[in-house]
Design an enzyme around this catalytic site. Structure first.
Site, mmCIF file in Angstrom:
data_model
loop_
_atom_site.group_PDB
_atom_site.id
_atom_site.type_symbol
_atom_site.label_atom_id
_atom_site.label_comp_id
_atom_site.label_asym_id
_atom_site.label_seq_id
_atom_site.Cartn_x
_atom_site.Cartn_y
_atom_site.Cartn_z
ATOM 1 N N ASN A 1 35.564 35.387 49.843
ATOM 2 C CA ASN A 1 35.016 36.625 50.397
ATOM 3 C C ASN A 1 33.494 36.598 50.484
ATOM 4 O O ASN A 1 32.878 37.583 50.914
ATOM 5 C CB ASN A 1 35.450 37.831 49.560
ATOM 6 C CG ASN A 1 34.675 37.959 48.263
ATOM 7 O OD1 ASN A 1 34.600 37.005 47.480
ATOM 8 N ND2 ASN A 1 34.085 39.122 48.029
ATOM 9 N N LYS B 1 39.958 36.545 54.657
ATOM 10 C CA LYS B 1 39.572 35.876 53.408
ATOM 11 C C LYS B 1 40.198 34.497 53.247
ATOM 12 O O LYS B 1 39.666 33.657 52.521
ATOM 13 C CB LYS B 1 39.916 36.766 52.216
ATOM 14 C CG LYS B 1 39.101 38.059 52.186
ATOM 15 C CD LYS B 1 39.431 38.921 50.982
ATOM 16 C CE LYS B 1 38.641 40.222 51.018
ATOM 17 N NZ LYS B 1 38.893 41.056 49.825
ATOM 18 N N GLY C 1 48.216 39.154 50.854
ATOM 19 C CA GLY C 1 47.022 38.642 51.523
ATOM 20 C C GLY C 1 46.048 38.013 50.542
ATOM 21 O O GLY C 1 46.371 37.752 49.375
ATOM 22 N N GLY C 2 44.807 37.803 51.006
ATOM 23 C CA GLY C 2 43.804 37.156 50.179
ATOM 24 C C GLY C 2 43.500 37.892 48.892
ATOM 25 O O GLY C 2 43.317 37.272 47.836
ATOM 26 N N THR D 1 35.927 40.327 54.706
ATOM 27 C CA THR D 1 36.955 41.270 54.294
ATOM 28 C C THR D 1 38.183 41.111 55.188
ATOM 29 O O THR D 1 38.264 40.194 56.013
ATOM 30 C CB THR D 1 36.412 42.715 54.300
ATOM 31 O OG1 THR D 1 37.367 43.579 53.675
ATOM 32 C CG2 THR D 1 36.113 43.200 55.715
ATOM 33 N N SER E 1 33.619 50.910 55.958
ATOM 34 C CA SER E 1 32.936 50.101 54.948
ATOM 35 C C SER E 1 31.712 50.801 54.352
ATOM 36 O O SER E 1 30.945 51.458 55.060
ATOM 37 C CB SER E 1 32.495 48.767 55.565
ATOM 38 O OG SER E 1 31.778 48.009 54.632
#
Length: 415
Positions: free
Chosen positions: A77, A56, A118-119, A52, A13
């Site tokens: 998020n 989410k 996914g999200g 993340t 990240s």
């Protein structure tokens, strides 16, 4: 914890670095196992967090309020703790919209394919719809009510896809060699957006560029959503262009400066000087090969031949590049001859070709492929087009290593 980011794996990240550049609040990364997520949210021991992969959607049942746009998307998020009430937002929408606008290819009236379910895929669909897409395809490993399988996608739908958005982690560090799509099977493709930002340029983005298709990785999306999240956290408003500025600074900071060129062109000397001047670590690929193999490149070539040495060189390069960012790397003279090597280098690197006239290069006995003037000139004739084709920056006309360093630094400000 005041502010931060939660996720299952956060070693890749950049979020803490971005929020530090916004200079608005302390920000930390918190890795959470899925079993620990409920207790973390129920404790409410934070002021604001980003969320993340893979949480989410999982966070939504624990929220007291959800912004209508986030609820419609079906993914959150950004969470703010307002006097014990957890309020959820989706700033990924703003980030992805900013990224697609930067790519510059309109979505109006076009078929958009979203890889993943996914999200982030939900956000991608919402953004594509808002930008006027006429058809949305969600692509998954298994077909379902609102998605098609990859097999069905390529057989029945690929020919009309104009815009491709990847929302899978395929191609993300530490597995940057993977690619989530077969671009040659998408004949009408006009643009690619990949939210992956580590590496800076995924295999998917580089593949699109190789086919002259506009494409961009996810760093701008990340910075844009972070700016919007910080505004929600603090109530302050940042000037227009803040996300783009942070994205440019981070790219310059994270990008490796990779020096290519003929043997004896000064790559190691220029590289060491450039590293000292910019405060970056320096690596020399030939020295790394020697350290890891216990033999110099010349000895390896003499023992097993050039083809075997190139295999070794590629293996060492892959190991060197794993997680490497913000460094100066001097290559061997023939490293860029392999497409595989160039792809690895471009994911997080800017290739700078030190172009010295062959008449200025001196043959030396420790370079078996260019140990004589005749061999050196032959290698130059064989390689010059390749050096030029693989270079992001051509550094020519310098008389001293210091001049080469100045040219690289000056040119990077305009690249």
């Amino acid at each position: 914890m005041q502010y931060g980011c939660i996720g299952e794996k956060l070693g890749h990240s950049f979020s803490a670095e971005i929020h530090a550049m916004l200079d608005s609040h302390p920000y930390e990364l918190r890795e959470l196992a899925q079993a620990d997520l409920p207790a973390f949210l129920q404790k409410k021991d934070f002021r604001g967090i980003n969320v993340t992969i893979p949480y989410k959607q999982a966070v939504m049942p624990f929220l007291d309020e959800i912004d209508p746009a986030a609820r419609e998307i079906g993914a959150v998020n950004t969470i703010v703790n307002r006097d014990g009430r957890l309020c959820g937002y989706n700033t990924d929408f703003y980030g992805l919209k900013t990224l697609l606008e930067a790519i510059g290819v309109p979505l109006q009236g076009k078929t958009v394919a979203v890889l993943g379910t996914g999200g982030t895929s939900l956000t991608a669909c919402a953004v594509a719809k808002a930008m006027g897409a006429s058809e949305l395809l969600r692509v998954s490993r298994r077909a379902g009510e609102d998605r098609v399988s990859y097999a069905d996608f390529y057989r029945d739908h690929a020919a009309r896809v104009r815009i491709l958005i990847n929302t899978t982690p395929v191609g993300m560090y530490p597995n940057p060699d993977a690619c989530p799509a077969e671009l040659d099977r998408l004949p009408a493709l006009e643009a690619v957006a990949d939210p992956i930002y580590n590496p800076l340029r995924s295999e998917l983005v580089l593949g699109a560029w190789a086919r002259h298709i506009p494409a961009q990785g996810g760093l701008l999306m990340l910075t844009a959503q972070a700016v919007r999240a910080s505004e929600i956290f603090t109530g302050q408003t940042y000037p227009a262009g803040t996300a783009e500025h942070i994205c440019a600074v981070l790219t310059e900071r994270k990008e490796n400066l990779v020096l290519s060129g003929m043997p004896a062109s000064g790559k190691t000397t220029v590289g060491r000087l450039l590293a000292r001047k910019t405060g970056r670590p320096f690596l020399d690929l030939d020295e790394e090969i020697t350290r890891r193999c216990g033999k110099t490149p010349a000895e390896l070539i003499a023992e097993a031949g050039e083809a075997a040495f190139r295999d070794t060189e590629t293996a060492v390069l892959r190991a060197v590049l794993a997680g490497l960012s913000g460094a100066v790397l001097a290559l061997g003279g023939g490293t860029v001859l392999r497409d595989e090597n160039v792809t690895m280098l471009r994911q997080n690197g800017m290739l700078c070709f030190l172009d010295r006239p062959v008449s200025d290069l001196l043959p030396t006995a420790d370079r078996p492929l260019s140990s004589t003037r005749e061999a050196l000139e032959k290698r130059y004739a064989e390689r010059i087009d390749r050096y030029l084709a693989t270079a992001d920056l051509r550094v020519a006309g310098f008389k001293t290593p210091e001049e080469a360093v100045e040219m690289i630094e000056r040119s990077r400000k305009t690249v």
